[in-house]
Design a protein around this motif. Structure first.
Motif, short mmCIF file in Angstrom:
data_model
loop_
_atom_site.label_atom_id
_atom_site.label_comp_id
_atom_site.label_asym_id
_atom_site.label_seq_id
_atom_site.Cartn_x
_atom_site.Cartn_y
_atom_site.Cartn_z
N ALA A 123 15.98 1.43 -3.75
CA ALA A 123 15.27 0.65 -3.57
C ALA A 123 14.82 -0.33 -2.06
O ALA A 123 13.91 -0.11 -1.56
CB ALA A 123 14.16 0.14 -5.11
N THR A 124 15.52 -1.01 -2.88
CA THR A 124 15.49 -2.23 -0.94
C THR A 124 15.49 -0.94 -0.21
O THR A 124 15.33 -1.37 1.18
CB THR A 124 16.62 -2.87 -1.62
OG1 THR A 124 17.89 -2.43 -1.02
CG2 THR A 124 16.45 -3.98 -2.65
N ASP A 125 16.46 -0.28 0.03
CA ASP A 125 16.06 0.88 1.29
C ASP A 125 14.80 0.94 2.00
O ASP A 125 14.39 1.21 2.89
CB ASP A 125 17.02 2.17 1.04
CG ASP A 125 18.88 1.31 1.07
OD1 ASP A 125 19.52 0.75 1.74
OD2 ASP A 125 20.03 2.68 0.50
N ILE A 126 14.21 1.78 1.08
CA ILE A 126 13.05 2.09 0.96
C ILE A 126 12.32 0.89 1.46
O ILE A 126 10.93 1.09 2.54
CB ILE A 126 12.37 2.44 -0.05
CG1 ILE A 126 12.82 3.98 -0.58
CG2 ILE A 126 10.86 2.76 -0.05
CD1 ILE A 126 12.45 4.75 -1.55
N LEU A 127 12.09 0.12 0.80
CA LEU A 127 11.09 -0.96 1.10
C LEU A 127 11.61 -2.17 2.64
O LEU A 127 10.87 -2.73 3.01
CB LEU A 127 11.02 -2.83 -0.13
CG LEU A 127 10.57 -1.73 -1.13
CD1 LEU A 127 10.87 -2.66 -1.99
CD2 LEU A 127 9.54 -1.87 -0.75
N TYR A 128 13.11 -1.66 2.92
CA TYR A 128 13.47 -3.09 4.37
C TYR A 128 12.48 -1.90 5.26
O TYR A 128 12.47 -2.76 6.54
CB TYR A 128 14.95 -2.65 3.81
CG TYR A 128 16.12 -3.15 5.32
CD1 TYR A 128 15.21 -4.77 5.47
CD2 TYR A 128 15.80 -2.24 5.87
CE1 TYR A 128 15.92 -5.20 6.74
CE2 TYR A 128 16.77 -2.85 7.26
CZ TYR A 128 16.96 -4.76 7.20
OH TYR A 128 17.22 -5.24 8.55
N ARG A 129 12.67 -0.43 5.34
CA ARG A 129 12.16 -0.16 6.64
C ARG A 129 10.74 0.23 6.47
O ARG A 129 10.53 1.31 7.09
CB ARG A 129 12.55 1.55 6.11
CG ARG A 129 14.46 1.84 6.97
CD ARG A 129 15.18 3.32 6.49
NE ARG A 129 14.64 3.71 5.21
CZ ARG A 129 15.04 4.44 4.30
NH1 ARG A 129 16.78 3.27 4.61
NH2 ARG A 129 14.84 5.37 3.42
N PHE A 130 10.23 -0.24 5.59
CA PHE A 130 8.83 -0.54 5.44
C PHE A 130 7.86 -1.05 5.90
O PHE A 130 8.38 -2.38 6.66
CB PHE A 130 8.67 -1.27 4.16
CG PHE A 130 7.28 -0.41 3.14
CD1 PHE A 130 7.04 0.94 3.14
CD2 PHE A 130 5.98 -1.28 3.51
CE1 PHE A 130 6.33 1.91 2.03
CE2 PHE A 130 5.00 -0.61 2.99
CZ PHE A 130 4.79 0.96 2.38
N ASP A 131 6.71 -1.00 6.75
CA ASP A 131 6.07 -1.56 8.01
C ASP A 131 5.12 -2.22 6.82
O ASP A 131 3.83 -1.18 7.82
CB ASP A 131 5.81 -0.33 9.60
CG ASP A 131 5.04 -1.71 10.66
OD1 ASP A 131 5.36 -3.09 10.08
OD2 ASP A 131 4.57 -0.83 11.44
N ILE A 132 4.53 -2.60 6.27
CA ILE A 132 3.86 -3.67 5.90
C ILE A 132 2.73 -3.06 7.24
O ILE A 132 1.31 -3.92 6.32
CB ILE A 132 3.88 -4.59 5.16
CG1 ILE A 132 2.56 -4.80 3.93
CG2 ILE A 132 4.22 -5.84 5.94
CD1 ILE A 132 1.70 -3.77 2.99
N LYS A 133 2.22 -3.75 8.64
CA LYS A 133 1.62 -4.70 9.03
C LYS A 133 0.18 -3.10 8.91
O LYS A 133 -0.56 -3.15 9.82
CB LYS A 133 1.89 -4.76 10.49
CG LYS A 133 2.70 -6.01 10.27
CD LYS A 133 3.59 -6.59 11.36
CE LYS A 133 4.93 -8.84 11.23
NZ LYS A 133 4.77 -8.72 12.38
N SER A 134 1.26 -2.45 8.98
CA SER A 134 0.71 -0.55 9.74
C SER A 134 -0.36 -0.34 8.24
O SER A 134 -1.76 0.28 8.76
CB SER A 134 1.44 0.74 9.63
OG SER A 134 1.88 1.03 8.79
N THR A 135 -0.33 -1.24 7.02
CA THR A 135 -1.39 -0.61 6.23
C THR A 135 -1.14 -1.79 4.84
O THR A 135 -0.59 -1.95 3.95
CB THR A 135 -0.96 0.68 4.49
OG1 THR A 135 0.81 0.45 4.49
CG2 THR A 135 -0.63 2.01 5.46
#
Length: 548
Positions: A123-135
């Motif tokens: 779960a943290t691997d998915i969220l760590y690579r997440f770019d929230i600025k894009s959405t």
């Protein structure tokens, strides 16, 4: 001073009784909801099946994505493995659509359910690579899932150092969630309440959430969460009655919405245990464990497994205590009954001096004799019934075991026979294959083994059957067996009758004879009966087994 405390007691005691009555009413409502669990389960399954039906009719990827999202929501607190499956499917469709918002939403959902399953690394691997600025439109959801995952990681941290680290991350993402939440949304109120709670502003937390709770729809999945936070706030205020009330309300909401991943009912079970209501504690903790296993909520299962042995031991001890109390009561009642009988006897003895009393006693004694005779007959029938039941249980136990073994053997033999045919076919020996298929040797051998096993099993149960059966026949008409035979066809027919199978059609099917043949055998042996022919088969049924 005494008058002062008396006045206080007079004022507040009715309020306490009213509060307790309200709690009892809520507990009965909760018990009713648990008893009707099948109804809520069917309703939930109907909603899921409806969505699955829509999925079959859907042709566009956009509609598939929307339905997968709805199915994920339905399964999120119901069955974690299915929720994980639909989260992955929605992500696959989102990637096909190349819609960044849908892709990121699906990733957040995937991380969320992985957190529920205890897959923190994934779960943290998915969220760590997440770019929230894009959405940025889904940042509230992103921060909320981060906050929940780190909260769970803090709760199960192996050391204080990791716990402090995860607590800081939880607070960081909770603050971000609050700033991102739409004012008036469920998440907004829950996050605001958590911030007030952490600051120790319990009265403000209660005012905020109780007001919001009263406006929430019964189908709102966050209603149970709000009620649980209120209960924990009252726990901090050491108001156990209000804590229990809100735990019950939270549990009712969870169960009515058929949520399997929850905390309230488990917490309520432990509270019932501490209050001494062991029956409810056991009922609630068992339901919590069943739901956690159904949902595959591993953390909830772990939490419940620590409490279950404690409550289960208390439940067993209470049952033992109740059993001892019942025995004590029965012994006391017996002694009292004996004492009363003695008193009655002495009274009747004195009344014998009067002639009228003598007549009444004589009439009473006659009635008692009749009742004793009836009771004696009833006891004889009851003993006969009990013996029949014991024998039936023994027959069932032995035959089930025997024939389960026999079925396993038959399966192995069929597999061996299949392999044999396969070898013949593979070698191209068509004529030999036809010969083998037409041959009845295999069937005849198996029937021979089958009847041999039947004979062995039956004679194990009724070792003296043949001897006792021959005693029912006239002289020189007893059945003689050939060398190596355990029983013959005539004996097998009446063995089946002794087992309770008296229908000639069923006997014919079992022994692979015609109905007329079975009828002739039965008639022939009835004609050889030592006593009345009509009672012959009834006498066969009286042949004793090893159970007698």
């Amino acid at each position: 001073m005494f008058k002062f405390w008396t006045s206080i007691l007079v004022i507040f005691f009715p309020l306490f009784l009213f509060s307790q009555a309200g709690i009892d009413s809520l507990l009965k409502e909760l018990d009713a909801v648990i008893d009707k669990s099948e109804l809520y389960h069917d309703k939930k399954e109907a909603e899921i099946n409806k969505l699955r039906s829509l999925l079959k009719l859907t042709s566009t990827e956009v509609h598939k994505y929307e339905i997968y999202e709805k199915l994920f929501t339905e399964f999120k607190f119901y069955q974690s493995d299915s929720a994980l499956n639909y989260a992955r499917k929605s992500l696959a469709v989102a990637n096909t659509l190349k819609d960044l918002t849908k892709i990121n939403t699906a990733k957040i959902n995937l991380a969320s359910i992985m957190g529920t399953l205890g897959m923190y690394k994934e779960a943290t691997d998915i969220l760590y690579r997440f770019d929230i600025k894009s959405t940025p439109e889904i940042k509230s959801l992103y921060y909320g899932v981060n906050s929940s995952i780190y909260l769970n990681m803090a709760e199960y941290a192996a050391s204080n150092q990791e716990k402090e680290k995860y607590d800081l991350l939880t607070m960081k993402y909770r603050d971000s969630t609050f700033q991102s939440d739409a004012v008036g949304s469920n998440s907004y109120f829950i996050t605001q309440a958590n911030k007030l709670f952490e600051k120790g502003k319990y009265d403000e937390t209660i005012r905020l959430l109780e007001n919001y709770f009263s406006k929430m729809d019964d189908n709102n999945t966050d209603k149970a969460v709000v009620a649980y936070i209120i209960s924990q706030t009252y726990f901090r205020k050491k108001d156990l009655q209000q804590e229990k009330k809100w735990l019950i309300l939270s549990a009712i909401s969870d169960l009515q919405l058929e949520k399997k991943e929850y905390i309230s009912l488990r917490s309520l079970a432990f509270m019932m245990y501490k209050e001494g209501d062991i029956d409810r504690a056991y009922k609630y903790i068992k339901r919590s464990l069943d739901d956690a296993l159904f949902c595959n909520a591993r953390l909830r299962t772990y939490e419940i497994s620590k409490m279950m042995p404690i409550i289960n031991d208390a439940y067993q001890k209470q049952n033992d205590t109740n059993r001892k109390q019942l025995i004590t009561f029965l012994v006391s009642a017996s002694i009292l009954s004996l004492f009363l009988m003695v008193v009655l006897f002495l009274l009747f003895k004195q009344m014998k001096k009067l002639s009228k009393a003598k007549q009444e006693i004589s009439s009473t004694n006659a009635q008692l004799v009749a009742l004793n005779n009836e009771l004696h007959l009833f006891n004889e029938k009851l003993n006969e019934t009990n013996n029949t039941l014991k024998e039936a249980n023994l027959v069932k136990e032995i035959y089930i075991g025997r024939y389960m073994d026999q079925c396993s053997v038959y399966i192995s033999k069929l597999d061996e026979y299949r392999r044999k045919l396969n070898v013949i076919v593979s070698s191209g020996k068509t004529a030999e294959l036809v010969k083998v298929i037409k041959s009845k040797e295999f069937i005849e051998e198996e029937l021979k083994d089958f009847y041999h096993n039947f004979d062995k099993t039956f004679l194990l149960l009724f070792p003296n059957f043949i001897e006792d059966f021959n005693k029912l026949l006239v002289d020189n008409e007893d059945i003689k067996l050939k060398q190596g035979e355990l029983m013959n066809t005539e004996l097998r027919i009446f063995a089946l009758i002794r087992l309770g199978i008296s229908d000639s059609v069923k006997i014919a099917e079992f022994l692979r004879y015609s109905l007329s043949t079975i009828y002739n055998y039965r008639t022939k042996l009835r004609n050889k009966a030592l006593g009345p022919r009509d009672e012959f088969e009834a006498n066969v049924m009286r042949i004793e087994s090893t159970n007698k």
